[in-house]
Motif scaffolding. Structure first.
Motif, PDB file in Angstrom:
ATOM      1  N   SER A  37      37.245  34.394  36.226  1.00  0.00           N
ATOM      2  CA  SER A  37      36.857  35.016  37.494  1.00  0.00           C
ATOM      3  C   SER A  37      37.082  36.525  37.480  1.00  0.00           C
ATOM      4  O   SER A  37      36.781  37.195  38.448  1.00  0.00           O
ATOM      5  N   GLN A  38      37.592  37.043  36.375  1.00  0.00           N
ATOM      6  CA  GLN A  38      37.891  38.473  36.286  1.00  0.00           C
ATOM      7  C   GLN A  38      36.842  39.227  35.474  1.00  0.00           C
ATOM      8  O   GLN A  38      36.098  38.628  34.704  1.00  0.00           O
ATOM      9  N   LEU A  79      38.806  42.790  39.133  1.00  0.00           N
ATOM     10  CA  LEU A  79      37.661  42.310  39.891  1.00  0.00           C
ATOM     11  C   LEU A  79      36.587  43.394  39.914  1.00  0.00           C
ATOM     12  O   LEU A  79      36.867  44.560  39.641  1.00  0.00           O
ATOM     13  N   LEU A 139      42.563  35.117  45.813  1.00  0.00           N
ATOM     14  CA  LEU A 139      41.649  36.217  45.463  1.00  0.00           C
ATOM     15  C   LEU A 139      40.918  36.702  46.710  1.00  0.00           C
ATOM     16  O   LEU A 139      40.553  35.897  47.572  1.00  0.00           O
TER      17      LEU A 139
END
Length: 185
Positions: A37-38, A79, A139
């Motif tokens: 997710s990064q 992110l 997040l």
């Protein structure tokens, strides 16, 4: 005598009854879903995840004892800013209190009543997966810089529009002149 607990597979009932405590850290890339997710810059390693878990068994008058886990974790994640689309590093920290109950129906009913998280008690729980789940839930929904480091392309377009003449030609002016010319004939 305290029982030994595997830090990855945790027998919640025994851990809470013992008042167990564990702490540690994992490499950032070992939590695969969090790593995916990064969006770090090239050749920048993911931040280490530091975590702690404390078990607690609370006696309740006239009822079954309550089983609790206090979980905390922190890391830094990369992110993509939703305004400028550039990667940026965000500190991520969480502190959760999770109550474990017998069965999904009881968990569902209590979840609506109390502020703490409620989960159904299972024979064992994967601590790494629990920490990763909680970090993913922490997040930001729309990650963005408080102020983007570079001017946004739309901001540059808006600035050039401000420099343009205040009066623009009416696109229907030609039609109006045709109508006027026709009426004169």
């Amino acid at each position: 005598m305290k029982r030994q607990h595997d830090p990855l597979r945790l027998d919640v009932a025994a851990f809470a009854a013992d008042g167990g405590a564990l702490a540690g850290q994992w490499p950032g890339d070992s939590l695969v879903r969090l790593a995916e997710s990064q969006s770090p810059p090239q050749d920048v390693p993911l931040g280490e995840v530091r975590w702690q878990v404390q078990g607690e068994r609370r006696a309740v008058a006239g009822g079954e004892a309550e089983l609790w886990l206090a979980l905390s974790a922190d890391t830094r994640v990369w992110l993509s800013c939703q305004r400028c689309l550039q990667p940026f590093e965000v500190p991520l920290a969480l502190a959760r209190r999770i109550r474990f109950v017998r069965g999904e129906a009881q968990a569902e009913a209590l979840d609506a009543e109390i502020d703490d998280d409620v989960l159904a008690l299972s024979r064992s729980i994967d601590l790494r997966e629990l920490v990763e789940d909680e970090l993913l839930l922490a997040l930001p929904l729309v990650p963005r810089h408080s102020q983007c480091p570079m001017p946004l392309p739309m901001a540059a377009d808006a600035a050039s529009a401000d420099d343009a003449p205040a009066e623009r030609a009416n696109p229907f002016a030609v039609l109006q002149s045709l109508k006027t010319d026709r009426g004169a004939s």
